[in-house]
Write an enzyme that holds these catalytic residues in place. Structure first.
Site, PDB file in Angstrom:
ATOM      1  N   ILE A 143      17.631  -6.075  -1.172  1.00  0.00           N
ATOM      2  CA  ILE A 143      16.670  -5.679  -2.219  1.00  0.00           C
ATOM      3  C   ILE A 143      17.617  -5.414  -3.573  1.00  0.00           C
ATOM      4  O   ILE A 143      18.488  -4.424  -3.591  1.00  0.00           O
ATOM      5  CB  ILE A 143      16.032  -4.428  -1.887  1.00  0.00           C
ATOM      6  CG1 ILE A 143      15.112  -4.615  -0.754  1.00  0.00           C
ATOM      7  CG2 ILE A 143      15.385  -3.964  -2.834  1.00  0.00           C
ATOM      8  CD1 ILE A 143      14.511  -3.393  -0.164  1.00  0.00           C
ATOM      9  N   CYS A 144      17.441  -6.057  -4.578  1.00  0.00           N
ATOM     10  CA  CYS A 144      18.522  -6.172  -5.721  1.00  0.00           C
ATOM     11  C   CYS A 144      17.896  -6.201  -7.129  1.00  0.00           C
ATOM     12  O   CYS A 144      16.768  -6.618  -7.292  1.00  0.00           O
ATOM     13  CB  CYS A 144      19.496  -7.324  -5.352  1.00  0.00           C
ATOM     14  SG  CYS A 144      20.212  -7.415  -3.704  1.00  0.00           S
ATOM     15  N   THR A 145      18.495  -6.119  -7.960  1.00  0.00           N
ATOM     16  CA  THR A 145      18.129  -6.403  -9.324  1.00  0.00           C
ATOM     17  C   THR A 145      19.341  -7.313 -10.110  1.00  0.00           C
ATOM     18  O   THR A 145      20.540  -6.964  -9.984  1.00  0.00           O
ATOM     19  CB  THR A 145      18.215  -5.105 -10.269  1.00  0.00           C
ATOM     20  OG1 THR A 145      17.387  -4.023  -9.688  1.00  0.00           O
ATOM     21  CG2 THR A 145      17.776  -5.437 -11.661  1.00  0.00           C
ATOM     22  N   ARG A 160      24.398  -7.878 -11.644  1.00  0.00           N
ATOM     23  CA  ARG A 160      23.604  -7.344 -10.708  1.00  0.00           C
ATOM     24  C   ARG A 160      24.022  -6.058  -9.989  1.00  0.00           C
ATOM     25  O   ARG A 160      25.147  -5.791  -9.674  1.00  0.00           O
ATOM     26  CB  ARG A 160      23.608  -8.654  -9.664  1.00  0.00           C
ATOM     27  CG  ARG A 160      24.805  -8.461  -8.562  1.00  0.00           C
ATOM     28  CD  ARG A 160      24.384  -7.991  -7.142  1.00  0.00           C
ATOM     29  NE  ARG A 160      24.249  -9.457  -6.332  1.00  0.00           N
ATOM     30  CZ  ARG A 160      22.643  -9.536  -5.719  1.00  0.00           C
ATOM     31  NH1 ARG A 160      21.993  -8.738  -6.130  1.00  0.00           N
ATOM     32  NH2 ARG A 160      22.739 -10.618  -5.242  1.00  0.00           N
ATOM     33  N   ARG A 334      11.553  -1.494 -10.829  1.00  0.00           N
ATOM     34  CA  ARG A 334      12.841  -1.651 -11.478  1.00  0.00           C
ATOM     35  C   ARG A 334      12.836  -2.476 -12.662  1.00  0.00           C
ATOM     36  O   ARG A 334      13.600  -2.603 -13.381  1.00  0.00           O
ATOM     37  CB  ARG A 334      13.947  -2.168 -10.568  1.00  0.00           C
ATOM     38  CG  ARG A 334      14.424  -0.999  -9.324  1.00  0.00           C
ATOM     39  CD  ARG A 334      15.071  -1.620  -8.267  1.00  0.00           C
ATOM     40  NE  ARG A 334      14.223  -2.220  -7.161  1.00  0.00           N
ATOM     41  CZ  ARG A 334      14.254  -3.344  -6.708  1.00  0.00           C
ATOM     42  NH1 ARG A 334      15.349  -4.112  -7.149  1.00  0.00           N
ATOM     43  NH2 ARG A 334      13.530  -3.668  -5.779  1.00  0.00           N
TER      44      ARG A 334
END
Length: 396
Positions: A143-145, A160, A334
């Site tokens: 689960i990332c940005t 990231r 986010r």
């Protein structure tokens, strides 16, 4: 609905054990951070060590030095995962099947990855089935940005936050996710070399042979985010076990692209067209103006390619874990604070400094954040830092 049910579970768990959701109810964010770079202070855990992976070595031997250093930590996290499984199935039958049956069920994995995992298993003295499981679970819980920006001169930056460990144990003593904390000492920067020259660089977790974050100096950068979908990676793994092996593991395809592709366009073409084991978002940056995109993938096809277009005012792309044409789940937004902070930064002030500020703003930075990576393909700059999210901080 899958994404919502998973995140609602997290909210209830965190609320029950810490009360943090009650105190800082979503949607919640802080004001855009400033002056967080160079990294220091309570959000900075420390530097990430570098290791060289020699691609000229036989696959079985490539990871031996790294595994010798990190074996105790890998055993710790594998044992934590076993404890979680055994908590749901106390008989121990699942882990027995993993140890004894999983390699046979999966059949031959693509080369060189199977031989690399065998080498890792032997050095760490962890059963091969458990090493394979350790690699599989990155396909399901990332689960990332990810952000790509372009400044007024057409210069691209790619950043990231790697968020990992949701649903994998909450520590009530220090309000942290168990697996997230155990991954931090396993985080490594990798310089993959051939003939003693860099082929690509990446940030990863010791014991994992796929890649989720990396760049090919001078050519392109690539990050991978999980895409929540009912037709997800679990079905891909089941199909593989049942003999349908025409899809690529997503961690393997990102490594394949980083290792072998020679241009942004070639990488984009492969990531768009290859059948996958799991749905995903590929965030790909190049070295020329406009060379930045988010590729939204189902397991079998590309659903959308959203590209930079600075002439039309689209000087950045932001991807979390929700399709761009849908609103993010309100308990896990986010995207909105990341875009807000980029807009406040403005295109004229883009740099590693301002990008790190965006990635340091809660809830873009959260309890699941393991590390932050900054990449400048044109200049060949690659930086990665371990992160912490001090209280008050939302649980993911």
């Amino acid at each position: 609905m899958l994404a919502q049910s998973r995140l609602i579970t997290v909210v209830l768990v965190v609320a029950a054990v810490t009360g943090s959701v009650a105190q800082h109810a979503p949607p919640w964010t802080e004001d855009c951070r400033k002056s967080t770079y160079p990294p220091s202070g309570p959000t900075y855990r420390g530097p990430i060590p570098w290791y060289t992976i020699d691609l000229d070595l036989p696959p079985y031997k490539r990871w031996h030095e790294l595994m010798t250093d990190k074996a105790p930590m890998i055993r710790t996290i594998v044992n934590s995962l076993k404890d979680l499984v055994n908590a749901f199935v106390p008989s121990g039958k699942v882990m027995k099947m993993v140890d004894e049956k999983l390699p046979g069920l999966l059949g031959n994995l693509p080369e060189p990855y199977e031989e690399e995992m065998k080498g890792i298993a032997d050095v760490t003295e962890i059963p091969l089935g458990e090493i394979i499981s350790f690699n599989i679970f990155y396909e399901l819980f990332t689960i990332c940005t990810s952000i790509i920006t372009e400044d007024k001169e057409g210069h691209l930056l790619h950043g990231r936050n790697m968020d990992f460990g949701v649903f994998l144990g909450w520590n009530t003593n220090n309000n942290t996710w168990v697996i997230t904390e155990q991954l931090k000492p396993l985080t490594v920067n990798l310089d993959f070399q051939r003939n003693k020259k860099t082929v690509f660089k990446a940030s990863s977790f010791a014991g994992y042979v796929g890649m989720l974050t990396g760049f090919k100096p001078g050519l392109f950068s690539l990050t991978l985010n999980e895409r929540f979908n009912i037709n997800g990676g679990y079905l891909g793994i089941l199909e593989w076990i049942l003999g349908k092996k025409d899809a690529m593991w997503i961690g393997f395809i990102t490594r394949l692209v980083l290792e072998n592709s020679t241009s942004y366009e070639e990488a984009r073409n492969i990531l768009t067209k290859t059948k996958l084991m799991a749905p995903a978002y590929f965030i790909l940056g190049g070295n020329q103006s406009g060379e930045g995109c988010v590729i939204t993938r189902s397991r079998k096809e590309s659903l959308d390619v959203y590209e930079l277009n600075p002439k039309q005012g689209r000087w950045y792309v932001v991807q979390t874990n929700y399709d761009r044409w849908k609103n993010p789940f309100f308990l896990d937004d986010r995207r909105t604070p990341a875009k807000m902070c980029l807009n406040r930064t403005t295109q004229e002030k883009l740099s590693f400094t301002t990008l790190y500020d965006v990635l340091s703003t809660k809830p873009v930075l959260n309890k699941l954040t393991v590390f932050t990576t900054l990449m400048d393909v044109t200049k060949g700059q690659y930086e990665a830092y371990l992160r912490d999210c001090p209280e008050p901080c939302i649980g993911w």
